[in-house]
Each structure stands twice: as structure tokens, then as C-alpha cells.
Design a protein around this motif. Sequence first.
Motif, PDB file in Angstrom:
ATOM      1  N   GLY A 138      90.922  79.416  15.657  1.00 21.99           N
ATOM      2  CA  GLY A 138      90.982  79.476  17.112  1.00 21.99           C
ATOM      3  C   GLY A 138      89.917  78.602  17.748  1.00 21.99           C
ATOM      4  N   SER A 139      88.755  78.474  17.074  1.00 21.82           N
ATOM      5  CA  SER A 139      87.679  77.643  17.599  1.00 21.82           C
ATOM      6  C   SER A 139      88.061  76.165  17.589  1.00 21.82           C
ATOM      7  N   ARG A 140      88.981  75.790  16.703  1.00 23.82           N
ATOM      8  CA  ARG A 140      89.427  74.393  16.660  1.00 23.82           C
ATOM      9  C   ARG A 140      90.212  74.061  17.929  1.00 23.82           C
ATOM     10  N   ALA A 141      91.099  74.954  18.303  1.00 20.45           N
ATOM     11  CA  ALA A 141      91.843  74.741  19.547  1.00 20.45           C
ATOM     12  C   ALA A 141      90.898  74.757  20.743  1.00 20.45           C
ATOM     13  N   GLU A 142      89.890  75.624  20.671  1.00 21.31           N
ATOM     14  CA  GLU A 142      88.924  75.736  21.771  1.00 21.31           C
ATOM     15  C   GLU A 142      88.128  74.448  21.950  1.00 21.31           C
ATOM     16  N   ILE A 143      87.608  73.895  20.857  1.00 15.40           N
ATOM     17  CA  ILE A 143      86.784  72.687  21.010  1.00 15.40           C
ATOM     18  C   ILE A 143      87.648  71.487  21.380  1.00 15.40           C
ATOM     19  N   GLU A 144      88.887  71.466  20.945  1.00 16.65           N
ATOM     20  CA  GLU A 144      89.783  70.380  21.343  1.00 16.65           C
ATOM     21  C   GLU A 144      90.038  70.419  22.851  1.00 16.65           C
ATOM     22  N   ARG A 145      90.028  71.619  23.414  1.00 16.45           N
ATOM     23  CA  ARG A 145      90.160  71.745  24.871  1.00 16.45           C
ATOM     24  C   ARG A 145      88.856  71.374  25.577  1.00 16.45           C
ATOM     25  N   VAL A 146      87.744  71.849  25.022  1.00 17.15           N
ATOM     26  CA  VAL A 146      86.440  71.645  25.670  1.00 17.15           C
ATOM     27  C   VAL A 146      86.067  70.172  25.748  1.00 17.15           C
ATOM     28  N   VAL A 147      86.309  69.406  24.688  1.00 20.70           N
ATOM     29  CA  VAL A 147      85.874  68.001  24.702  1.00 20.70           C
ATOM     30  C   VAL A 147      86.577  67.201  25.804  1.00 20.70           C
ATOM     31  N   ARG A 148      87.768  67.628  26.179  1.00 18.67           N
ATOM     32  CA  ARG A 148      88.484  66.919  27.252  1.00 18.67           C
ATOM     33  C   ARG A 148      87.857  67.197  28.616  1.00 18.67           C
ATOM     34  N   GLU A 149      87.054  68.259  28.695  1.00 21.01           N
ATOM     35  CA  GLU A 149      86.431  68.621  29.963  1.00 21.01           C
ATOM     36  C   GLU A 149      84.994  68.119  30.079  1.00 21.01           C
ATOM     37  N   ILE A 150      84.433  67.594  28.989  1.00 21.24           N
ATOM     38  CA  ILE A 150      83.058  67.076  29.009  1.00 21.24           C
ATOM     39  C   ILE A 150      83.054  65.672  29.603  1.00 21.24           C
ATOM     40  N   THR A 151      82.142  65.421  30.537  1.00 23.96           N
ATOM     41  CA  THR A 151      82.017  64.097  31.149  1.00 23.96           C
ATOM     42  C   THR A 151      81.067  63.245  30.326  1.00 23.96           C
ATOM     43  N   LYS A 152      81.537  62.093  29.874  1.00 19.57           N
ATOM     44  CA  LYS A 152      80.731  61.194  29.052  1.00 19.57           C
ATOM     45  C   LYS A 152      79.998  60.197  29.935  1.00 19.57           C
ATOM     46  N   ILE A 153      78.696  60.051  29.723  1.00 19.01           N
ATOM     47  CA  ILE A 153      77.882  59.057  30.413  1.00 19.01           C
ATOM     48  C   ILE A 153      77.504  57.991  29.390  1.00 19.01           C
ATOM     49  N   GLU A 154      77.815  56.747  29.681  1.00 17.59           N
ATOM     50  CA  GLU A 154      77.565  55.654  28.741  1.00 17.59           C
ATOM     51  C   GLU A 154      76.209  55.019  29.019  1.00 17.59           C
ATOM     52  N   THR A 155      75.237  55.293  28.155  1.00 16.10           N
ATOM     53  CA  THR A 155      73.880  54.776  28.356  1.00 16.10           C
ATOM     54  C   THR A 155      73.825  53.253  28.281  1.00 16.10           C
ATOM     55  N   ALA A 156      74.722  52.650  27.508  1.00 18.95           N
ATOM     56  CA  ALA A 156      74.657  51.205  27.293  1.00 18.95           C
ATOM     57  C   ALA A 156      74.934  50.403  28.554  1.00 18.95           C
ATOM     58  N   ILE A 157      75.625  50.997  29.531  1.00 20.83           N
ATOM     59  CA  ILE A 157      75.989  50.228  30.724  1.00 20.83           C
ATOM     60  C   ILE A 157      75.378  50.806  32.001  1.00 20.83           C
ATOM     61  N   GLU A 158      74.547  51.832  31.866  1.00 25.53           N
ATOM     62  CA  GLU A 158      73.928  52.443  33.037  1.00 25.53           C
ATOM     63  C   GLU A 158      72.599  51.758  33.351  1.00 25.53           C
ATOM     64  N   PRO A 159      72.456  51.098  34.507  1.00 25.78           N
ATOM     65  CA  PRO A 159      71.208  50.402  34.842  1.00 25.78           C
ATOM     66  C   PRO A 159      69.994  51.325  34.853  1.00 25.78           C
ATOM     67  N   LYS A 160      70.175  52.577  35.274  1.00 28.85           N
ATOM     68  CA  LYS A 160      69.044  53.500  35.360  1.00 28.85           C
ATOM     69  C   LYS A 160      68.457  53.836  33.989  1.00 28.85           C
ATOM     70  N   PHE A 161      69.257  53.676  32.949  1.00 30.17           N
ATOM     71  CA  PHE A 161      68.763  53.986  31.610  1.00 30.17           C
ATOM     72  C   PHE A 161      67.535  53.142  31.288  1.00 30.17           C
ATOM     73  N   GLN A 162      67.597  51.856  31.602  1.00 24.91           N
ATOM     74  CA  GLN A 162      66.481  50.965  31.317  1.00 24.91           C
ATOM     75  C   GLN A 162      65.243  51.359  32.125  1.00 24.91           C
ATOM     76  N   ASP A 163      65.438  51.762  33.379  1.00 18.82           N
ATOM     77  CA  ASP A 163      64.311  52.178  34.214  1.00 18.82           C
ATOM     78  C   ASP A 163      63.627  53.405  33.613  1.00 18.82           C
ATOM     79  N   HIS A 164      64.429  54.383  33.238  1.00 18.05           N
ATOM     80  CA  HIS A 164      63.868  55.587  32.623  1.00 18.05           C
ATOM     81  C   HIS A 164      63.195  55.255  31.292  1.00 18.05           C
ATOM     82  N   PHE A 165      63.794  54.353  30.546  1.00 19.21           N
ATOM     83  CA  PHE A 165      63.260  53.981  29.235  1.00 19.21           C
ATOM     84  C   PHE A 165      61.866  53.367  29.378  1.00 19.21           C
ATOM     85  N   VAL A 166      61.717  52.443  30.304  1.00 16.83           N
ATOM     86  CA  VAL A 166      60.424  51.774  30.503  1.00 16.83           C
ATOM     87  C   VAL A 166      59.371  52.782  30.956  1.00 16.83           C
ATOM     88  N   ALA A 167      59.733  53.652  31.910  1.00 16.42           N
ATOM     89  CA  ALA A 167      58.783  54.640  32.410  1.00 16.42           C
ATOM     90  C   ALA A 167      58.379  55.623  31.321  1.00 16.42           C
TER      91      ALA A 167
END
Length: 682
Positions: A609-638
Motif C-alpha cells: 500500500g505504501s508503494r501506491a502512496e508514494i507514487e501518489r505523493v511524488v506527483r504532488e511534490i514541487t521540484k525546485i531546480e538548483t542548477a537554473i535558479e539565480p538565487k542559488f548562487q547568491d545563497h552559495f556565496v553568502a
Amino acid sequence: MTTEPLIVFTPSGKRGHFPVGTPILTAARQLGVDLDSVCGGRGICSKCQITPSYGEFPKHGVTVAEGALSEWNAVEQRYDDKRGLKPGRRLGCQATVQGDVVIDVPPESQVHRQVVRKAATARAITMDPATRLYFVVVEEPDMHSPTGDLERLERALREQWKIEAVTADLSLMSKLQPVLRKGKWEVTVAVHKGHKDSVARIVEIWPGLHEHGLYGLAIDLGSTTIAAHLTDLETGEVKASSGLMNPQIRFGEDLMSRVSYAMMNPGGDKEMTKAVREAINDLTTSIAEEAGIDAALIMETVFVCNPVMHHLLLGLDPVELGQAPFALATSESVLLPAREMDLTHMNPRAQVYILPCIAGHVGADCAAVALSEEPGKSEDLVLIVDVGTNAEILLGDTRRVLACSSPTGPAFEGAQISSGQRAAPGAIERIEIDPVTKEPRFRIIGSEKWSDEEGFDQDIATTGITGICGSGIIEAVAEMRIAGLLDESGLIGSAEQTGTARCVPEGRTHAYLIHDASAEGGPRITVTQGDIRAIQLAKSALYAGARLLMDEMEVDHVDRVVLAGAFGAHISTKHAMVLGMIPDAPLDKVSSAGNAAGTGARIALCNIGSRAEIERVVREITKIETAIEPKFQDHFVAANAIPHKTDPFPELSQVITLPNPSFNTGGAEAQSGGGRRRRRRD
């Protein structure tokens, strides 16, 4: 510049130039590489087996040609004839360097083998496995009812266990009739039915009542380590936990290095796939032996892994994951027979389930952490950080869950550190530095005593002090900051500036001496300025990823922080916060979840049952791509500052006051050793 060939050893990362004709064993000893030998280099003991790798290695800056080692010789042939060498293996005492080469030292050739510390975490799991045992009484054949044995077994399962439809492959049918007759028409069958299956599959059959158990493997396939938990599919009990180094390290320590290897070496992806599958087969055999069971009783395996490992495990080319838009071949869960993946050291009809990936850089391991820790069910805002070579980060509560990955690199694993090593007996794992005397005390893996306690020398007599592992280097850098040996920028002060002779010159910078056994032929363990920079880069990437998710959530603070993964379980929350690895939070709200990815794998193994659950949950998670986010570099330097250049850290300042020495000027304020002391701003 020297023209002598370069030898790079993995997984240690140690390297050096040596004259043509130097035996690999000799080079390893001179570099302090952990390569075993007990026969004096005569090719008798086989302890010094090594695996050379050929092709382009951008990470190491070398190209390895086919003639990089001397030709196979008579001594190696004699040993191979008598005892056998794995394909591609050489004897380090016999193979000599002829050109630039990358050499992998496999676990069995290491004197101090790594302690893979991804132990199973106690967890209550509702048992509902995909594979179950059923005892049935089958109707005997009759001349007047010419039904096949399989059909009568199917009828027995339907009538006695309400299993409506089953199928079996040819290898099962070939043993069906002898087993039925041996059991006098009473048999036990193992039946697998996945959460998406309409028809169940008979995967094994035994005569009479089978009482020797049914097992599954939950495997956390990481970039650096492979950890497995052998689990009883009837009770959920973990019978054994074991692990080994991921042999793909010789192709590159981080994920992008392995993608680059596949790009630059035709067939490189297939090499890496073969290497990791062979390692899993070896791990399956060893963990079954450790638990004292027949490996044929392992009927199911669940894998969690990052996207690159996911593709290489399945035999998929990972090249697309190395360039935008980082497309996965498939992000869905995968269910297939183990034999299709050449996993042959378990039951021949065993089934494999791989959790779904969230996105191109956020894989099934992050999904497993989400399954284990359930951030989407949390009333308070929780930040979950799975610390590793490639950190997976989740932030969320009942409203929303965000995820990203952050390329921390191998420094947290002890790689790229001057005295660094993997977690193995003899490695410094804990350290404290007296803020007044600047003297260190430490503990090593394999001993519970601190170095200044009576009996320490006797305790470590067999292992010695060999280096410093990931948790040790984290604590060392944080302790140096607390003791005033480092300024906010990460600069190590001189002996005059810090007030201790342990700060020794090293070129144009300084290093802090932890342990020196060079007079007795032992190691000299220091934390160098280069080590500090490597840790700063790793922790900055981790911190920047977390801050990026917080920006998206429009918050400045989180309610609690969970450190996951083997590494996260072995670092203190205080040191993590002093270093600035994680955003500020009350120390009593920072906890460890142990190997959460491995726990998620066990949950998926034991409960369909947990397999069906996680297959549902991953579709609801919002992915943030660090490689293309300009703020990532600002946070990294700081975040390069220790703890951080802009974050107020009010909670940390209530627990500890950090000195603020100024080593750049060399002024009087720095010479007292502590310098000016101030609290972080509120």
C-alpha cells in the motif's frame, strides 16, 4: 613539470607521480593508500588485488590508455589458474605503471575496510508484503479429471486462500510436478502480487510446510555506498544489515563525473552498470551468509537511488541527466524480474521494485525519505536533509512539499580531504578542541575511549590512527571555529595569531595539527586550508539548497530540521549549525532520522500500500531546480562564511558565542588566541 606517469587511487582519491616500472603496490604504500599485502609482493597471498580503469577521466584530469600497466605476467597467470581472479583484476605487486592510470582498490583488498554505517532504524511497519507464503493441499490427479497440476494448484489457491488467478514461468513449472509428489500433494508456495498486478505470480514452491522463512532486500544504492537490509517478509524483522563501497567510484566520485565518463567513453555506461550489478550480487551473497540463510529465499528486492544511479542500475544511458532539461528515461516506479538486471545471487524468480523518481536530479532515494518522514503530514514546517555526496532536501508541511538536490560532492565522505578517508576502523570520527589551550582530543572508529583517556593506546593497538572521516572533519572545522583558530571567512591563523604551535605553516597558508605519528612511521593528520575550503564548498551547496526552498516557501525560519542519511546520523547538531550546514533552528528541534532512505525502502518492501502512496505523493511534490535558479548562487556565496554571512543565527548564539578573530591583519587583537568575541546579531 614532471613527465612521470600519474597514478590516481580510488576510493581514497590519493594520487602521485611515479617512475615507469614502479609496482602499483609500492606506489600505494608510498602514498599511504589502504592496499593489503602479507606475502611481501611475491604474488602468493592475492591480498593486493586492484582494478585498473581505462578511458577519459575528466574529474581526475587523466586519459588512461590500454598500455597504462605492464602486461599480464606468469605470476598472475599462476595465481589465476590456482585460485582465480575476477575479470579485470590485477595483482598490485606484479602490475607496474607504464602510463597515467586510475586504480580502484576493492573492499576485499583494503586493510581497513569501510564501515558502512547505514544501519536499519527501528520502525513500526504494517506488514502487507507483495510476496507471501501459502500452504495448500492440492487435489491429486485423476484419470477421470485430466486437469494439469498447475491448474489444480491454481484451484487450491483460489478455494483455500481466495487468490483468484495465478501464473508461473517455465522455470517454476519445471519443478512443479516433482515437488507436488514429494510433498504428497501438500506444498507451500510463495506468491507475488504487486499493487498494480491483476494476476498473482507463483515464484517458488516447496514440498510440505515450508518453515525456513521468506526474505527481501531493501537496498539504498548511493553514489558512494550501497547499504542493504535483509528483511523477514513475514515479520518485518531486519535479519542483517550490510554494505560496501559503490565500485563506480573508480569512474568518478560524484554523479556528474560518472555522466562525463559515459559521455567521453563509448560503452562507459555499460561498464558502470556491470560494476554495480556485480557489487549487488556480492552483497546479496555476503548478507545471506551473515544471516545464515539460503540466498534463494530472497524473493524480492526494493531499490532506492538517485536518478543517475537509477539509470545505471537499470542499464539506461545517464547522459541526458547531465544536461538541461535533465530528462529521465522514466520517472515512474519500475517492477521487473531480478534476472533481467543480472541479479542472479538471489532466487531466480525474485522480483525487483524501484521507487519512482521525483525529477531529473531528485530521485527515488528522496521519494523514500518522503515515504519515511512524511513531511506532507507535518503540522509544523520541517526541513529534511539527506546528507551525502548529492544531498536531497525536502521542505514542507500539510500545505505543500518542496524538493531539490544539491551537489555537495564527496568532501563530507572524507574524500578530497588531505588526511581524509572513508569511515573505517582507525578513522577519527569525533573531535573536541579546548578553546583555551587549543589542544585536541578525539575518538576513532573502533574505540569508545577518547584519546586523552587511560587505555586509549591499548584500545587502538590493532587499528592505529589512520586518518579522519567525514563526521570527524565536520567536527574538526566547527571546533576550530569555536576555539578561535578560524575566522569567519574560514582562514586558519598562524601560531602567533592563535596562540598555539599546532597551527603550522603550509606554503602560504597554515594547517592545524591534530595528530603526528610520523616519527614512528605513522600518519601526520592535519586540517589544511584546502580542507577548510573543500568543506566550505560542500556545506555552502547544502545550505544554499535549503535556503532556496525556504525562499520558494516565503519563510525565513523552519520549525524543525531532520538530518537523514548515514552521515547525518553521525554528526552533532551543534557542529552542523556552527559550520552553517543548515539554517538556524532551535537545537532541540534538530534531530536525526538515521538512514531514512533505507527505512523508506523497507516500508515499500513490507507494505505494498505504501508503494501506491508514494507514487501518489511524488506527483504532488514541487521540484525546485538548483542548477537554473539565480538565487542559488547568491545563497552559495553568502554561505561560504562560517557559519554564514547574512543569516542571524539567533538560536545558535544562545548556545555558544563564536569568536571573531581577524587573521588578515595580524594585529594585536588576534594574538591573544581568542580575539574579540561577539554574539551573532538577532
